[in-house]
Design a protein around this motif. Structure first.
Motif, short mmCIF file in Angstrom:
data_model
loop_
_atom_site.label_atom_id
_atom_site.label_comp_id
_atom_site.label_asym_id
_atom_site.label_seq_id
_atom_site.Cartn_x
_atom_site.Cartn_y
_atom_site.Cartn_z
N TRP A 129 0.82 -1.22 0.00
CA TRP A 129 0.00 0.00 0.00
C TRP A 129 0.84 1.26 0.00
O TRP A 129 0.38 2.32 -0.37
N ARG A 130 2.11 1.13 0.43
CA ARG A 130 2.93 2.33 0.53
C ARG A 130 3.54 2.74 -0.81
O ARG A 130 3.75 3.91 -1.08
N ALA B 3 2.51 3.04 -3.85
CA ALA B 3 1.81 3.91 -4.80
C ALA B 3 1.53 5.30 -4.24
O ALA B 3 1.02 6.15 -4.94
N ASN B 4 1.86 5.53 -2.99
CA ASN B 4 1.52 6.84 -2.41
C ASN B 4 2.45 7.95 -2.85
O ASN B 4 3.62 7.86 -2.71
N PRO C 50 -4.38 3.78 4.39
CA PRO C 50 -3.93 3.28 3.08
C PRO C 50 -3.79 1.77 3.01
O PRO C 50 -3.75 1.21 1.92
N HIS D 154 -5.00 3.95 -2.78
CA HIS D 154 -4.12 4.40 -3.87
C HIS D 154 -4.65 3.96 -5.24
O HIS D 154 -4.12 4.39 -6.26
N GLU D 155 -5.66 3.11 -5.24
CA GLU D 155 -6.25 2.70 -6.53
C GLU D 155 -7.50 3.52 -6.86
O GLU D 155 -8.19 3.23 -7.83
N LYS E 230 -11.99 8.70 -3.31
CA LYS E 230 -11.50 8.63 -1.93
C LYS E 230 -12.42 9.43 -1.01
O LYS E 230 -12.75 8.99 0.09
#
Lengths: 288, 268
Positions: free
Chosen positions: A284-285, A287-288, B91, B135-136, B142
């Motif tokens: 998850w990290r 793509a940030n 996230p 993030h998708e 969001k």
């Protein structure tokens, strides 16, 4: 590595796409060919430098561009490696080494992660201890090795202890910073839901810190191998570091190089393993 | 008139910054009716976000008190949901997991959580997106998830802190309509903070205009446009232009003052 393993499914899906797009019958095969070309290219790029090193290692001693006594050709080293393997000697040394590394590394994880979480969660404690942690981290473990030998003797204890010491700091510092750099907005938002400190820690702070903690664990994993060898060069009776050192004393130069190759392979393997694990825990990290 | 849902009574807030005391809010008096959509608009730095933090129980006022259902606010509570400008989604959790987060805080049983989360994903128009990670998702999506999360644990009051400010104009317009629809459907009391005048007129039944720092309520404008979501192209309605101009006039002096103070501040 990953591009290699992904090849088969990518190749398999290509014909299906050809059926779906009949308007351009010529392009898919060409695309397929280009893809295979690209993958072979990528593989070649990864191999070429190592292959060149192997060739140089083989050819230079044979042409006596370097002294073959000090640097025997690669094939001779590999033959010595095979002998060590067949005699079981290599296996013994390797398992002795890995046991020490794993013990020190494992103890460091068990001790440093909880301690780091604690220090990170209590800001005053973190502010108080951080300078000290920085001092310790930047003091090379090997510089302290004599101290460990002095206090704990030449046995296993001092070897495991020095690895434990070297592994602790990266894990501890990363855990502390992982806890302290959690996005304040996430904490604010969780607080707005009425979460108490315990659940806030469990549901927000801890999961947010996991990727950073794993970076520390990966660094410690590499450190555990690096420190191990040096520790084994001082008064050990088994282990790869001992093998390398002992072979040098006895002028068994091919054996020495066989030991070095083994340790570098183990280092690569451990690192690769930890990189993959780290990636799994922090998808998850990215793509940030 | 029945008791207000939320009442601000002489609320003031001061900060200490670099040894000096800064007054962020002074003498805020404001009543919000149950089921009302109230927009607070003000120049940047006027303390409108601080006001929302106080109502959310995330900060404490220095003077006065805030009442929700006649009870003073002492901390955060599940009777009030907050939607932040930067979404504040976890996230590492999927859209569904994020919506369930608020339900976990409320100790809703697991199976019920999943069903509730789906229900609210549907409500905000994200059916089928339950397994996506933040993030998708696009910014607008969001914020939809964040709104669903705040609605799912069923608070009476929704506090929204410039929720659409980070979105592009088209997404914003769409979400404004969506929010009005959700508001009409759920009957929540909404306090919505913005610095956009058009957004304020478009959404608010009443618009409270704040002064520049220290923030006070300058005037409350009743926006007499009913059945917003039924009105097609509300923005070109002459009444819309009238209210827009009224609030613009009220704000103009405050924005000017805020800017000159800002300039003075940088010269010091």
């Amino acid at each position: 590595m990953s591009s290699l393993t992904e090849t088969p499914p990518a190749v398999r899906t290509a014909p299906a796409r050809r059926i779906a797009v009949p308007a351009v019958p010529a392009s898919p095969p060409r695309g397929l060919g280009r893809r295979i070309g690209r993958i072979t290219g990528a593989v070649l790029t990864r191999i070429v430098a190592i292959a060149a090193l192997a060739v140089i290692w083989e050819v230079f001693p044979r042409l006596e561009l370097v002294n073959p006594v000090f640097l025997p050709p690669l094939t001779e080293v590999l033959a010595a490696w095979k002998d060590l393997l067949v005699s079981g000697e290599l296996g013994n040394h390797t398992s002795a080494s890995l046991a020490r590394s794993a013990a020190g590394f494992g103890l460091a994880i068990a001790a440093a992660v909880p301690l780091g979480l604690l220090i990170g969660w209590y800001t005053p404690v973190a502010n108080l201890l951080n300078p000290l942690l920085e001092v310790f981290r930047n003091t090379a473990a090997l510089a302290i090795l004599p101290v460990f030998v002095l206090i704990l003797g030449l046995g296993e204890t001092s070897k495991v202890a020095i690895i434990f010491y070297g592994c602790t700091w990266p894990i501890l510092l990363n855990t502390v910073s992982g806890v302290r750099t959690v996005d304040p907005l996430l904490i604010k938002s969780a607080r707005s839901l009425g979460l108490g400190p315990v659940r806030l820690f469990q549901k927000v702070v801890l999961p947010a810190a996991v990727p950073t903690i794993f970076t520390g664990i990966r660094l410690a994993g590499s450190a555990s191998i690096l420190i191990l060898i040096a520790a084994e060069m001082v008064g050990a009776k088994a282990g790869l570091g001992y093998l390398i050192n002992y072979a040098q004393y006895n002028f068994a130069v091919p054996d020495m190089y066989a030991g070095i190759i083994t340790i570098s392979a183990i280092g690569l393997l451990v690192n690769q393993l930890l990189v993959v694990t780290e990636r799994r825990f922090s998808t998850w990290r990215t793509a940030n | 008139m029945s008791t207000p849902k939320i009442r601000f009574e002489n609320v003031g807030k001061t900060f200490r910054a670099r040894g000096a005391t800064v007054t962020a809010l002074r003498d805020i008096n404001l009543d919000v009716r149950a089921g009302e959509f109230l927009v607070i608009v003000g120049p940047s730095g006027c303390g409108k976000s601080t006001l929302l933090d106080l109502a959310g129980g995330l900060a404490e006022q220095t003077s006065g008190r805030i009442l929700v259902d006649d009870k003073p606010v002492t901390g955060p509570g599940l009777d009030r949901g907050i939607v932040f400008q930067q979404y504040a989604l976890l996230p590492w959790r999927t859209a569904q997991g994020n919506i369930e987060f608020g339900l976990e805080a409320k100790n809703v049983p697991r199976r019920e959580r999943a069903a509730k989360a789906r229900e609210y994903l549907d409500l905000v128009g994200l059916t089928g997106f339950q397994d996506r990670y933040p993030h998708e998702l696009s910014g607008g999506m969001k914020q939809r998830v964040a709104i669903a999360r705040s609605l799912a644990f069923d608070p009476d009051v929704l506090l929204m802190d410039e929720p659409f400010a980070a979105l592009d104009a088209q997404t914003r317009d769409g979400l404004q309509d969506e929010l009005l629809r959700i508001w009409e459907k759920t009957g929540k009391t909404i306090i919505f903070i913005t610095h956009g005048i058009e957004e304020a007129v478009y959404l608010g039944q009443r618009v409270a205009v704040m002064t520049s720092r220290p923030g006070r309520i300058k005037q409350i404008v009743d926006v007499g446009i009913d059945a917003r979501s039924a009105t097609e192209d509300l923005r070109s309605d002459p009444r819309f232009a009238h209210y827009r101009h009224e609030i613009w006039t009220l704000l103009r002096d405050e924005v000017k003052r805020a800017r000159s103070e800002e300039l003075e501040g940088t010269h010091v």
